[in-house]
Design a protein around this motif. Structure first.
Motif, PDB file in Angstrom:
ATOM      1  N   ALA A   1      48.724  63.433 -28.203  1.00  0.00           N
ATOM      2  CA  ALA A   1      49.249  62.480 -29.179  1.00  0.00           C
ATOM      3  C   ALA A   1      48.573  61.126 -29.048  1.00  0.00           C
ATOM      4  CB  ALA A   1      50.755  62.330 -28.990  1.00  0.00           C
ATOM      5  N   TRP A   2      48.520  60.417 -30.161  1.00  0.00           N
ATOM      6  CA  TRP A   2      48.004  59.058 -30.185  1.00  0.00           C
ATOM      7  C   TRP A   2      49.178  58.095 -30.239  1.00  0.00           C
ATOM      8  CZ3 TRP A   2      42.971  57.155 -30.027  1.00  0.00           C
ATOM      9  CH2 TRP A   2      41.955  58.119 -29.998  1.00  0.00           C
ATOM     10  N   LYS A   3      49.178  57.108 -29.350  1.00  0.00           N
ATOM     11  CA  LYS A   3      50.237  56.118 -29.281  1.00  0.00           C
ATOM     12  C   LYS A   3      49.637  54.714 -29.415  1.00  0.00           C
ATOM     13  CE  LYS A   3      53.747  58.903 -28.193  1.00  0.00           C
ATOM     14  NZ  LYS A   3      55.004  58.989 -28.975  1.00  0.00           N
TER      15      LYS A   3
ATOM     16  N   ALA B   1      45.725  57.075 -38.424  1.00  0.00           N
ATOM     17  CA  ALA B   1      47.028  57.614 -38.814  1.00  0.00           C
ATOM     18  C   ALA B   1      48.136  57.032 -37.943  1.00  0.00           C
ATOM     19  CB  ALA B   1      47.019  59.134 -38.727  1.00  0.00           C
ATOM     20  N   ALA B   2      47.843  56.895 -36.628  1.00  0.00           N
ATOM     21  CA  ALA B   2      48.845  56.324 -35.725  1.00  0.00           C
ATOM     22  C   ALA B   2      49.127  54.863 -36.064  1.00  0.00           C
ATOM     23  CB  ALA B   2      48.371  56.453 -34.279  1.00  0.00           C
ATOM     24  N   VAL B   3      48.075  54.096 -36.381  1.00  0.00           N
ATOM     25  CA  VAL B   3      48.249  52.690 -36.732  1.00  0.00           C
ATOM     26  C   VAL B   3      49.022  52.554 -38.045  1.00  0.00           C
ATOM     27  CG1 VAL B   3      47.032  50.587 -37.399  1.00  0.00           C
ATOM     28  CG2 VAL B   3      46.231  51.932 -35.444  1.00  0.00           C
ATOM     29  N   LYS B   4      48.698  53.411 -38.993  1.00  0.00           N
ATOM     30  CA  LYS B   4      49.417  53.369 -40.274  1.00  0.00           C
ATOM     31  C   LYS B   4      50.897  53.643 -40.073  1.00  0.00           C
ATOM     32  CE  LYS B   4      50.007  55.797 -44.644  1.00  0.00           C
ATOM     33  NZ  LYS B   4      49.605  56.917 -45.496  1.00  0.00           N
TER      34      LYS B   4
ATOM     35  N   VAL C   1      45.864  54.578 -28.273  1.00  0.00           N
ATOM     36  CA  VAL C   1      45.369  55.328 -27.109  1.00  0.00           C
ATOM     37  C   VAL C   1      45.856  56.770 -27.205  1.00  0.00           C
ATOM     38  CG1 VAL C   1      45.227  53.308 -25.619  1.00  0.00           C
ATOM     39  CG2 VAL C   1      47.357  54.590 -25.727  1.00  0.00           C
ATOM     40  N   LYS C   2      45.001  57.693 -26.767  1.00  0.00           N
ATOM     41  CA  LYS C   2      45.356  59.106 -26.798  1.00  0.00           C
ATOM     42  C   LYS C   2      46.044  59.459 -25.492  1.00  0.00           C
ATOM     43  CE  LYS C   2      43.527  63.701 -27.901  1.00  0.00           C
ATOM     44  NZ  LYS C   2      42.315  64.493 -28.208  1.00  0.00           N
ATOM     45  N   THR C   3      47.273  59.923 -25.608  1.00  0.00           N
ATOM     46  CA  THR C   3      48.053  60.338 -24.444  1.00  0.00           C
ATOM     47  C   THR C   3      48.376  61.808 -24.602  1.00  0.00           C
ATOM     48  OG1 THR C   3      49.052  58.136 -24.332  1.00  0.00           O
ATOM     49  CG2 THR C   3      50.110  59.887 -23.072  1.00  0.00           C
TER      50      THR C   3
ATOM     51  N   SER D   1      39.320  58.270 -26.771  1.00  0.00           N
ATOM     52  CA  SER D   1      40.739  58.102 -26.455  1.00  0.00           C
ATOM     53  C   SER D   1      41.237  56.668 -26.675  1.00  0.00           C
ATOM     54  CB  SER D   1      41.012  58.486 -24.995  1.00  0.00           C
ATOM     55  OG  SER D   1      40.691  59.844 -24.767  1.00  0.00           O
ATOM     56  N   ASN D   2      40.366  55.747 -27.071  1.00  0.00           N
ATOM     57  CA  ASN D   2      40.756  54.345 -27.255  1.00  0.00           C
ATOM     58  C   ASN D   2      40.118  53.779 -28.521  1.00  0.00           C
ATOM     59  OD1 ASN D   2      42.153  53.281 -24.556  1.00  0.00           O
ATOM     60  ND2 ASN D   2      40.571  54.765 -23.989  1.00  0.00           N
ATOM     61  N   CYS D   3      40.980  53.323 -29.436  1.00  0.00           N
ATOM     62  CA  CYS D   3      40.500  52.730 -30.690  1.00  0.00           C
ATOM     63  C   CYS D   3      41.341  51.488 -31.017  1.00  0.00           C
ATOM     64  CB  CYS D   3      40.608  53.718 -31.850  1.00  0.00           C
ATOM     65  SG  CYS D   3      39.638  55.230 -31.647  1.00  0.00           S
ATOM     66  N   THR D   4      40.728  50.539 -31.671  1.00  0.00           N
ATOM     67  CA  THR D   4      41.453  49.339 -32.108  1.00  0.00           C
ATOM     68  C   THR D   4      41.302  49.160 -33.612  1.00  0.00           C
ATOM     69  OG1 THR D   4      39.542  47.910 -31.705  1.00  0.00           O
ATOM     70  CG2 THR D   4      41.134  48.176 -29.896  1.00  0.00           C
TER      71      THR D   4
END
Length: 635
Positions: free
Chosen positions: A135-137, A41-44, A130-132, A103-106
């Motif tokens: 929230a995911w940023k 969702a964050a990447v989209k 990355v999850k901060t 917490s980390n996805c590519t």
């Protein structure tokens, strides 16, 4: 800094990656505790914001806000956009996210950027989510935009514009070639002075006040172009205009004819692109390009310009050296446009027009084909092609058509007609041109070669209401000419009453035609069949514009036009070879005053011609010397 472009941006195609073994929250929202759904969702959202950032007038703020370092990433994203000169972008997330932990996805991003003035550049980058906190940023890395950018490297674009193809004459000889030009302008802001803008108005025919408003409204440090002129012309102005405060210049090339006046209204002009001409130039053009603005240069802009090429290199941020070339597109040269113009006849036409003190136009066509051999406007050059587009009352040259209509009723060139001083048609009095004294009864041929209005009008009762319209069509008048550049084929509306019919018989009232249309009337008499005009073979429709004229009508018209030269109002051409012609004087209202335009239409050999002189006292006196000058230059 984002550039403005009037081009609709492509929509992002965004794929929401899901997990085969996971389910989203109720309502279709991603589960914040499911790293694959949340990172996808964050990447989209980031991909969507990137598309907006690189859209016309877009800003990087929204995309930057979705990263873990918005203050640095926003300018970075914008700088790459500026370097590439991207007019739009499509960003598409690919496949499922790959997560190393919770917490980390590519996830890969397929990027297609349309580089304005070059083409489409494609690449694949990787977005790291990355999850901060909760929230995911997106990790704010240059590699997210383009692989290898890192923190300091950059992309550099180079655009290559191929030489513009030439416009050719009928033999394949170039009418235009790429010549050195100078783009003259001023510095934006308040650098230029009042004297500078006054010099632009006086020496360069540029509206100094408008230029001042443009320059004043832009931030300092920009080049505000005003006009593009030949390098040799700038050399003459360099010591005066060039030294004034705020004047700036840039060198370049433009596809130009042998002089700034040669066939100008047909070939057209070249200038730095505007919003209108850039749209006509197509997606491969740039706002800094020299593009066609009128005539054939405008009509065939994309064919002549070809397709620009370019390259993009990834460069080291410290050494500025190229690391590798990441995109390349070869430029494709333009394709020449071959016309029917005869270079020598065009020169002869312009030389003849230069002798006139009044606005005048000349068109010469090949009678056997309808091909345009020359078209000029004088005595000075103009962008408005009066020779093709002018709407003029043809006056007595239209008696060629009138005679054909009367011959079609059974009359002959020997039929007796009365030439009186005036004639009254239902309360409207018609008269002859001032130099003609009434001579009583005489043949139609005499009425034709002496141009007696009353003799022809006396026969208006013999013609059905639509006969003039139908006869004019037999000469091609009233048709859409469909040339490569704008041209007017004339109009002969069916008369509303007898008065209108009488006026149409002498080329007045609602009858209008261009010099091109009237040259084709002369060609129809010579050829026996009206032909469509052709300027660009293979592009302009060719062939008959109507059925062949009756042989008896053709024979009579040829005889009458020849006698107009040997013993009539076109006697000025008697020493110009075997010429056949018809003169004309048309009354028109200009600024509330009645003035006359002088006409001459005719042919010699396979060259048919028409000349009009605006404000000319008569066809014989005003147009005759121009035709004589023209014909004297060739056999």
């Amino acid at each position: 800094m984002k550039r403005t472009a009037a081009i609709v941006c492509l929509s992002a195609v965004l794929i929401t990656a899901g997990c085969s073994d996971s389910k989203s929250n109720g309502g279709g929202k991603p589960d914040p505790n499911n790293e694959k759904q949340a990172s996808a969702a964050a990447v989209k959202a980031f991909a969507d914001a990137w598309v907006k950032a690189w859209a016309p007038d877009g800003k990087p703020d929204e995309a930057a806000a979705l990263t873990d370092a918005p203050t640095t990433f926003g300018p970075r994203l914008d700088s790459v956009d500026t370097a590439l000169v991207a007019q739009s972008v499509t960003v598409t997330p690919q496949g499922d996210p790959k997560c190393s932990d919770d917490s980390n996805c590519t996830q890969e991003l397929a990027v297609e950027a349309i580089l304005r003035g070059i083409g489409t550049m494609k690449w694949t980058s990787t977005a790291t989510a990355v999850k901060t906190g909760d929230a995911w940023k997106i990790k704010a890395s240059g590699d997210t935009i383009y692989p290898g950018l890192g923190e300091a490297n950059y992309l550099k674009r180079v655009r290559t514009v191929p030489p513009r193809a030439s416009i050719l004459d009928r033999t394949g000889k170039p009418l235009t070639t790429n010549r050195p030009v100078v783009i003259v302008g001023v510095a934006s802001g308040n650098v230029a002075t009042a004297a500078t803008y006054a010099a632009f108005t006086k020496n360069l025919d540029v509206d100094g006040t408008r230029l001042w408003k443009r320059a004043k409204g832009l931030p300092p440090g920009q080049f505000v172009d005003a006009i593009t002129i030949r390098a040799e012309e700038w050399d003459k102005l360099r010591n005066t205009v060039g030294k004034l405060p705020g004047v700036l210049t840039m060198g370049g090339t433009a596809s130009l004819p042998e002089s700034s006046t040669f066939a100008r209204s047909v070939i057209g002009t070249m200038k730095t692109a505007t919003a209108e001409t850039l749209k006509n130039a197509g997606p491969s053009a740039s706002s800094s390009d020299q593009v066609g603005t009128t005539g054939l240069q405008f009509a065939y802009q994309q064919q002549l310009a070809g397709t620009p090429g370019g390259s993009v290199t990834l460069r080291d941020g410290k050494t500025k050296m190229a690391i590798k070339e990441v995109f390349k597109q070869q430029a494709k040269p333009g394709v020449a446009v071959k016309t029917t113009l005869d270079t020598n006849l065009q020169r002869f036409a312009e030389a003849a027009l230069a002798t006139s003190k009044l606005p005048a136009s000349l068109v010469a066509v090949q009678a056997s084909t309808g091909q345009v051999l020359a078209a000029g406007n004088g005595p000075t050059a103009t962008n408005y092609n009066r020779a093709f587009q002018g709407h003029y009352a043809p006056g007595s040259t239209f008696k060629i058509v009138t005679s054909a209509a009367l011959l079609g009723t059974g009359m002959t060139k020997n039929t007796v007609l009365p030439c009186t001083n005036t004639i009254n048609v239902f309360g409207k009095t018609f008269k002859n041109y001032d130099a003609l004294a009434p001579y009583g009864n005489g043949s139609m041929e005499r009425a034709f070669n002496q141009s007696c209005n009353t003799a022809f009008i006396s026969q208006h009762g013999r013609l059905p209401a639509d006969r003039m319209t139908r006869t004019a069509a037999m000469f091609g008048i009233g048709q859409d000419l469909k040339l490569s550049i704008p041209a007017y084929g004339g109009e002969v509306p069916a008369p509303k009453d007898d008065v209108a019919e009488a006026a149409s018989m002498i080329g007045q009232g609602t009858v209008t035609a261009s010099p091109l249309a009237m040259s084709l009337v002369g060609a129809a008499v010579k050829n026996g069949t009206a032909l469509k005009p052709v300027l660009v073979p293979g592009k302009d429709p060719a062939g008959p514009a109507a059925a062949p004229l009756p042989p008896a009508t053709v024979a009579a018209l040829r005889a009458m036009m020849r006698s107009t030269v040997t013993g009539g109002t076109a006697h000025a051409l008697a020493g110009s070879g075997v010429v056949s012609a018809k003169t004309g004087t048309a009354e028109v209202v200009s600024n509330g005053k009645v003035i006359t335009n002088g006409w001459m239409v005719g042919f010699r050999g396979d060259v048919a011609f028409a000349v009009i002189v605006e404000g000319g006292i008569s066809g014989g006196k005003a147009a005759g010397p121009i035709v004589q000058n023209f014909l004297s230059r060739f056999k």
